[in-house]
Write an enzyme that holds these catalytic residues in place. Structure first.
Site, PDB file in Angstrom:
ATOM      1  CE1 TYR A 125      13.273  31.427   3.873  1.00  0.00           C
ATOM      2  CE2 TYR A 125      13.544  29.074   3.498  1.00  0.00           C
ATOM      3  CZ  TYR A 125      13.241  30.340   3.025  1.00  0.00           C
ATOM      4  OH  TYR A 125      12.900  30.505   1.720  1.00  0.00           O
ATOM      5  CE  LYS A 139      -0.262  -0.191   5.037  1.00  0.00           C
ATOM      6  NZ  LYS A 139      -1.047  -0.661   6.191  1.00  0.00           N
TER       7      LYS A 139
HETATM    8  C1  LIG Z   1      -0.210  -1.774   6.742  1.00  0.00           C
HETATM    9  C2  LIG Z   1      -0.766  -3.020   7.293  1.00  0.00           C
HETATM   10  C3  LIG Z   1       0.072  -4.106   7.598  1.00  0.00           C
HETATM   11  C4  LIG Z   1       1.582  -4.057   7.490  1.00  0.00           C
HETATM   12  O1  LIG Z   1       2.109  -3.534   8.684  1.00  0.00           O
HETATM   13  P1  LIG Z   1       3.677  -3.394   8.930  1.00  0.00           P
HETATM   14  O2  LIG Z   1       3.781  -2.935  10.326  1.00  0.00           O
HETATM   15  O3  LIG Z   1       4.165  -2.383   7.951  1.00  0.00           O
HETATM   16  O4  LIG Z   1       4.269  -4.743   8.681  1.00  0.00           O
HETATM   17  C5  LIG Z   1      -0.532  -5.271   8.032  1.00  0.00           C
HETATM   18  N1  LIG Z   1      -1.873  -5.359   8.183  1.00  0.00           N
HETATM   19  C6  LIG Z   1      -2.700  -4.321   7.923  1.00  0.00           C
HETATM   20  C7  LIG Z   1      -4.157  -4.484   8.125  1.00  0.00           C
HETATM   21  C8  LIG Z   1      -2.173  -3.118   7.483  1.00  0.00           C
HETATM   22  O5  LIG Z   1      -3.005  -2.100   7.234  1.00  0.00           O
END
Ligand SMILES: *Cc1c(COP(=O)(O)O)cnc(C)c1O
Length: 370
Positions: A256, A38
């Site tokens: 800045y 994702k």
């Molecule tokens: C993003 C996500 C993961 C992965 O989690 P990590 O900590 O990056 O391994 C697993 N399960 C769900 C439901 C998620 O949304």
């Protein structure tokens, strides 16, 4: 147009990615390891990541259908699990057409399922809330949901839940959460999925039928320095180039807001990356960067397009003749990667590695390491 004048890049090491996948897949050898890609594969370019992994992975996961459709446009044909499930009733049709599996977490999604496609033949993943209190059915609701599924759907059902504290080794909550899920799993005799990266590394009894591997796939640890996370190799190197070098007198300010004052005559390298690229604006002075085999500290405020680095100690220069011999304009600077831990940058910016990775902006080309 592919011309790029600026050399700022996120270099993606796909060999490291595959090695990380294989290492973790071995740690959880009785489970299917889902690659979570994702958010553009945590900022690593989902198309490139999916292509590199597609021969090893039988299931990818993304947040919502748009991300899954983008994978299809990029020619990825593995099954994709949609972690937040359908946002619209019509998502079911798209899921059927494209071989997406849906995680269902709320009544409205079950109603869509019954109304729209009671015979939905894709795998159904039912999310149960075991204590995160963010998404999922209450344990007591599951019976009622089961009544609304067909026999075939129940046969292919995967019960899932999500840890809220899996990275805390001395927390008792992960095993309490796992217990709740496992009770349901034995009651309905179905498959289950509980573990994210921290679950895989810390809680082997949570591996179940499918693990959901996110962060650790990219070579980073959700649990700090752990022996299990040692073999992981950071996949992304964020780098940029020096575009100016200045000598600043003691007492002068840099950047800045005049928040950093030179205590000595200081050689400042200006590097072409800033918060518009995803380098955190609140990175403190002192945050390390890596130039030509050495570490140098960031000084002054991060600008939109630039950062300033104190390279005085990296130059063998006799300051009187200001001959900056070692470091020259055009030199590459690593902001994070194999030499600078992204965790160090995160600590210096009051955030976590996940956020830094996913906020690398579109302006930064993702380039495959050669
Ligand atoms: C993003 C996500 C993961 C992965 O989690 P990590 O900590 O990056 O391994 C697993 N399960 C769900 C439901 C998620 O949304």
């Amino acid at each position: 147009m592919n011309y790029s004048s600026r050399l700022t890049q996120a270099v993606i090491d796909l060999d490291a990615l595959v090695k990380n996948y294989q290492y973790i897949d071995n740690l959880a050898s009785n489970s299917n390891t889902i690659a979570v890609i994702k958010a553009d594969a945590y900022g690593h370019d989902a198309a490139k990541v999916a292509r590199a992994l597609s021969a090893y992975v039988n299931l990818f996961a993304v947040g919502f259908i748009d991300e899954a459709l983008a994978l299809r446009s990029d020619g990825i044909d593995n099954t994709v699990l949609i972690l937040e499930g359908p946002f619209k009733e019509s998502d079911f049709q798209i899921a059927i057409e494209n071989n997406f599996s849906l995680m269902l977490h709320s009544d409205y999604q079950i109603e869509w399922l019954s109304a729209m496609s009671p015979d939905f033949s894709g795998d159904i993943w039912l999310k149960v809330d075991t204590g995160m209190n963010r998404l999922g059915f209450h344990v007591e609701q599951v019976d009622d949901i089961m009544l609304q599924l067909t026999e075939q759907q129940i046969k292919k059902l995967v019960l899932c839940s999500h840890f809220s504290t899996a990275e805390q080794l001395n927390s008792t909550k992960p095993l309490e959460q796992l217990d709740k899920l496992k009770k349901l799993v034995s009651q309905y005799d179905c498959k289950f999925s509980m573990a994210n990266s921290a679950g895989i590394l810390n809680w082997p009894t949570s591996h179940g039928d499918h693990t959901r591997l996110g962060l650790a796939l990219y070579g980073l640890s959700p649990i700090g320095e752990s022996p299990l996370s040692q073999p992981l190799i950071p996949v992304m190197t964020l780098q940029a180039n020096i575009i100016a070098i200045h000598t600043v007198k003691a007492g002068e300010y840099v950047g800045y807001g005049d928040i950093w004052q030179a205590q000595r005559e200081t050689i400042i390298a200006t590097v072409a990356i800033g918060y518009a690229d995803g380098y955190p604006r609140n990175a403190k002075s002192g945050t390390p960067v890596f130039i030509k085999g050495a570490i140098a500290p960031l000084v002054g405020r991060v600008s939109m397009d630039m950062v300033t680095v104190d390279i005085t100690d990296l130059t063998n220069t006799d300051l009187d003749n200001s001959d900056i011999s070692n470091i020259i304009i055009g030199d590459t600077v690593e902001l994070w990667g194999k030499n600078i831990s992204i965790d160090t940058v995160a600590q210096n910016s009051d955030t976590i590695n996940y956020e830094l990775l996913t906020r690398v902006s579109k302006r930064v080309p993702k380039v495959i390491a050669t």
